[in-house]
Design a protein around this motif. Structure first.
Motif, short mmCIF file in Angstrom:
data_model
loop_
_atom_site.label_atom_id
_atom_site.label_comp_id
_atom_site.label_asym_id
_atom_site.label_seq_id
_atom_site.Cartn_x
_atom_site.Cartn_y
_atom_site.Cartn_z
N LEU A 299 0.81 -1.22 0.00
CA LEU A 299 0.00 0.00 0.00
C LEU A 299 0.84 1.27 0.00
O LEU A 299 0.29 2.38 -0.04
N SER A 300 2.16 1.12 0.09
CA SER A 300 3.09 2.26 0.13
C SER A 300 2.82 3.16 1.33
O SER A 300 2.82 4.40 1.23
N ILE A 301 2.54 2.54 2.49
CA ILE A 301 2.37 3.28 3.73
C ILE A 301 3.21 2.57 4.80
O ILE A 301 3.81 1.52 4.56
N THR A 302 3.25 3.14 6.00
CA THR A 302 4.04 2.54 7.08
C THR A 302 3.27 1.41 7.75
O THR A 302 2.03 1.37 7.70
N GLN A 303 4.00 0.53 8.43
CA GLN A 303 3.34 -0.54 9.18
C GLN A 303 2.49 0.04 10.30
O GLN A 303 1.43 -0.49 10.63
N GLN A 304 2.97 1.15 10.90
CA GLN A 304 2.20 1.78 11.96
C GLN A 304 0.85 2.27 11.44
O GLN A 304 -0.18 2.14 12.12
N ALA A 305 0.84 2.81 10.20
CA ALA A 305 -0.42 3.28 9.61
C ALA A 305 -1.38 2.11 9.37
O ALA A 305 -2.59 2.22 9.60
N VAL A 306 -0.82 0.97 8.94
CA VAL A 306 -1.65 -0.21 8.74
C VAL A 306 -2.27 -0.64 10.06
O VAL A 306 -3.47 -0.92 10.15
N SER A 307 -1.46 -0.69 11.11
CA SER A 307 -1.97 -1.10 12.42
C SER A 307 -3.06 -0.17 12.91
O SER A 307 -4.08 -0.62 13.47
N LYS A 308 -2.89 1.15 12.72
CA LYS A 308 -3.89 2.11 13.17
C LYS A 308 -5.20 1.94 12.40
O LYS A 308 -6.29 2.03 12.97
N ARG A 309 -5.10 1.69 11.10
CA ARG A 309 -6.31 1.53 10.29
C ARG A 309 -7.08 0.27 10.71
O ARG A 309 -8.31 0.29 10.82
N ILE A 310 -6.36 -0.82 10.92
CA ILE A 310 -7.02 -2.06 11.33
C ILE A 310 -7.65 -1.89 12.70
O ILE A 310 -8.78 -2.34 12.96
N ALA A 311 -6.94 -1.23 13.62
CA ALA A 311 -7.48 -1.01 14.96
C ALA A 311 -8.75 -0.16 14.89
O ALA A 311 -9.74 -0.42 15.61
N ALA A 312 -8.75 0.86 14.05
CA ALA A 312 -9.94 1.71 13.91
C ALA A 312 -11.11 0.93 13.35
O ALA A 312 -12.26 1.09 13.78
N LEU A 313 -10.83 0.08 12.35
CA LEU A 313 -11.90 -0.72 11.76
C LEU A 313 -12.47 -1.70 12.78
O LEU A 313 -13.69 -1.90 12.88
N GLU A 314 -11.59 -2.31 13.58
CA GLU A 314 -12.06 -3.24 14.60
C GLU A 314 -12.91 -2.53 15.66
O GLU A 314 -13.90 -3.09 16.14
N ARG A 315 -12.54 -1.30 16.00
CA ARG A 315 -13.35 -0.54 16.97
C ARG A 315 -14.74 -0.26 16.38
O ARG A 315 -15.75 -0.36 17.08
N ASP A 316 -14.78 0.12 15.10
CA ASP A 316 -16.08 0.41 14.47
C ASP A 316 -16.96 -0.83 14.42
O ASP A 316 -18.18 -0.74 14.62
N LEU A 317 -16.36 -1.97 14.14
CA LEU A 317 -17.13 -3.20 14.00
C LEU A 317 -17.41 -3.88 15.35
O LEU A 317 -18.33 -4.68 15.47
N GLY A 318 -16.58 -3.60 16.33
CA GLY A 318 -16.74 -4.22 17.65
C GLY A 318 -16.27 -5.66 17.70
O GLY A 318 -16.72 -6.42 18.57
N VAL A 319 -15.38 -6.05 16.79
CA VAL A 319 -14.85 -7.43 16.77
C VAL A 319 -13.37 -7.39 16.44
O VAL A 319 -12.85 -6.40 15.92
N ARG A 320 -12.67 -8.49 16.74
CA ARG A 320 -11.28 -8.66 16.32
C ARG A 320 -11.28 -9.27 14.93
O ARG A 320 -11.97 -10.26 14.66
N LEU A 321 -10.48 -8.74 14.05
CA LEU A 321 -10.39 -9.24 12.69
C LEU A 321 -9.16 -10.11 12.46
O LEU A 321 -9.17 -11.00 11.60
#
Length: 306
Positions: free
Chosen positions: A20-42
């Motif tokens: 995706l041409s982004i940092t690993q930290q950015a990937v982690s933040k995006r996944i964490a945000a999505l998991e918070r929105d969904l209320g589940v672990r992905l």
């Protein structure tokens, strides 16, 4: 969503970040945000990277479909990807024939053909980008086009007289406009305030014709039935109009001359329209339609020159 699918495909946060041409930290933040929105672990952390949880596996096909829908939405409006949308007013008229010819000459161009009744509706659609072009007669009295709308005359369509077999002029090879004085010409499709209404008003005023627009308009089939059965009535139709009727009707299409009344068809478009197929359409119409303003023809004074 795109980041989630990338991690699922790569099986690693770092590999997804590279893709995706982004940092690993950015990937982690995006996944964490999505998991918070969904209320589940992905994902769960594993020795080999990131593994989908049960919820993640359930969510993945829907995420892929959402991305496909997004890509189709973008493609539908990206320059050169969506169809060229053109208003032809009616399916049997001259404009429809012009667009069929254009499609035959340029089958690689996707087309959407629409039929809009009022010129105001067509102009509004052009200005909003709902359509790319419209065929109209311009510019009737009191109906100036907005400054951002361009127009070009593309074809002059000669009128013909349509009669049944019992009409007094049915055997004529041609008729002059003077010959038609005193005959009843029935045209229930004329609507006051329309461009064709203005056209026939001027034709009546210029040559003293009798055009009746009385009665409901049940369409062309009902008009043909009435003309075939009523010797006292005739009607006008465009020379490029395509109509089919039963052989038993015995209808006659008779050229009108001295002068030849022609209906002016123009193409309208927005001056800032970026669709790459629009110039191709204009060039095609210029190259393939016959000359305009020919000697011995008549059109209203408000018609714009080519």
């Amino acid at each position: 969503m795109r980041t989630f699918v990338a991690v699922a495909d790569a099986g690693q946060f770092q590999k997804a970040a590279t893709d995706l041409s982004i940092t690993q930290q950015a990937v982690s933040k995006r996944i964490a945000a999505l998991e918070r929105d969904l209320g589940v672990r992905l994902f769960t952390r594993a020795p080999r990277g990131a593994e989908l949880t049960i919820d993640g596996r359930a969510f993945l096909p829907h995420a892929r479909e959402l991305l496909r829908v997004a890509e189709r939405a973008v493609a539908s409006v990206r320059a050169g990807r969506r169809p060229l949308r053109v208003d032809v007013i009616s399916s049997r008229g001259a404009a429809s024939g012009l667009m069929r010819d254009f499609h035959g000459a340029h089958p690689e161009i996707d087309l959407d053909v629409l039929m809009l009744f009022e010129i105001e509706t067509a102009v509004t659609a052009i200005r909003s980008g709902t359509i790319d072009a419209s065929f109209r007669a311009v510019a009737m009295p009191g109906r100036r086009l907005p400054e951002d709308i361009e127009s070009a005359r593309v074809v002059d369509e000669p009128l013909e007289l349509l009669t049944g077999p019992g009409h007094a002029l049915a055997a004529a090879r041609s008729v002059t406009l003077a010959d038609l004085v005193g005959h009843r010409i029935w045209m229930p499709g004329i609507v006051p305030g329309t461009e064709w209404g203005a056209y026939y008003d001027d034709l009546v005023a210029e040559f003293g014709l009798t055009i009746e627009a009385t009665g409901p308009n049940f369409g062309s089939d009902a008009l043909l039935d009435t003309i075939a059965d009523t010797p006292a009535l005739a009607t006008f139709m465009g020379g490029h109009t395509r109509l089919v009727w039963p052989a038993g009707h015995g209808l006659r299409r008779i050229p009108v001359i001295d002068p030849v009344p022609v209906y002016p068809h123009s193409l309208l478009w927005h001056r800032d329209n970026p669709h790459p197929a629009l110039p191709t359409l204009r060039e095609h119409l210029t190259a393939t339609t016959p000359g305009l303003d020919a000697a011995g023809t008549w059109r209203p004074s408000w018609v714009r020159p080519r």
